[in-house]
Scaffold this motif. Structure first.
Motif: not given
Length: 148
Positions: A29, A32-33, A36, A98
């Motif tokens: 997580f 991916l955060r 992004h 995400r």
């Protein structure tokens, strides 16, 4: 497996695997955060730079139609527009990934919280707060409450 998880005393192997799973999902997580955010800021900066370039290129245009026709006639302008669209599309894809990773992480974290009475029985129940503190301190995972 994380060394801090394998070194837990009074915790069985299944519980350690669940803790390792929640750590793995938290790392996914977080990764991916960050991706992004990088794509989002890149998209914004690129779009602003391209808009400024279009503004400077068509400064003397008398209508928006002439600006749009100028963009559509130039292969470079169309390419730059498609690159901007690709950045925004990739940002949306990463946002969806995400969100999915956050739901998986939150679901597993809540499952550990719900099953804590079954995972730590007897004498280990008194020491479970040490596990919760370790998870909070080392991995920033709150196992005390289900709310984020």
């Amino acid at each position: 497996m994380e060394p801090s998880i394998t070194g837990l005393k009074g915790t069985d192997a299944a519980t350690k695997q669940m803790l390792q799973g929640v750590v793995k999902r938290k790392k996914k997580f977080d990764r991916l955060r960050m991706r992004h955010l990088v794509f989002l800021w890149t998209s914004m900066l690129y779009t602003c730079a391209w808009a400024y370039y279009v503004y400077r290129s068509f400064e003397n245009a008398d209508s928006m139609f002439s600006v749009f026709s100028g963009i559509s006639e130039s292969p470079f302008q169309l390419f730059f527009l498609l690159v901007a669209a690709a950045f925004w599309g990739m940002s949306k894809i990463l946002f969806d990934k995400r969100e999915k990773a956050e739901k998986e992480f939150h679901a597993l974290r809540c499952e550990i919280i719900d099953k804590s009475k079954d995972l730590w029985k007897g004498e280990s129940w008194k020491d479970r707060h040490l596990v919760f503190e370790m998870m909070q301190k080392e991995f920033d995972i709150n196992l005390y409450h289900e709310n984020k």
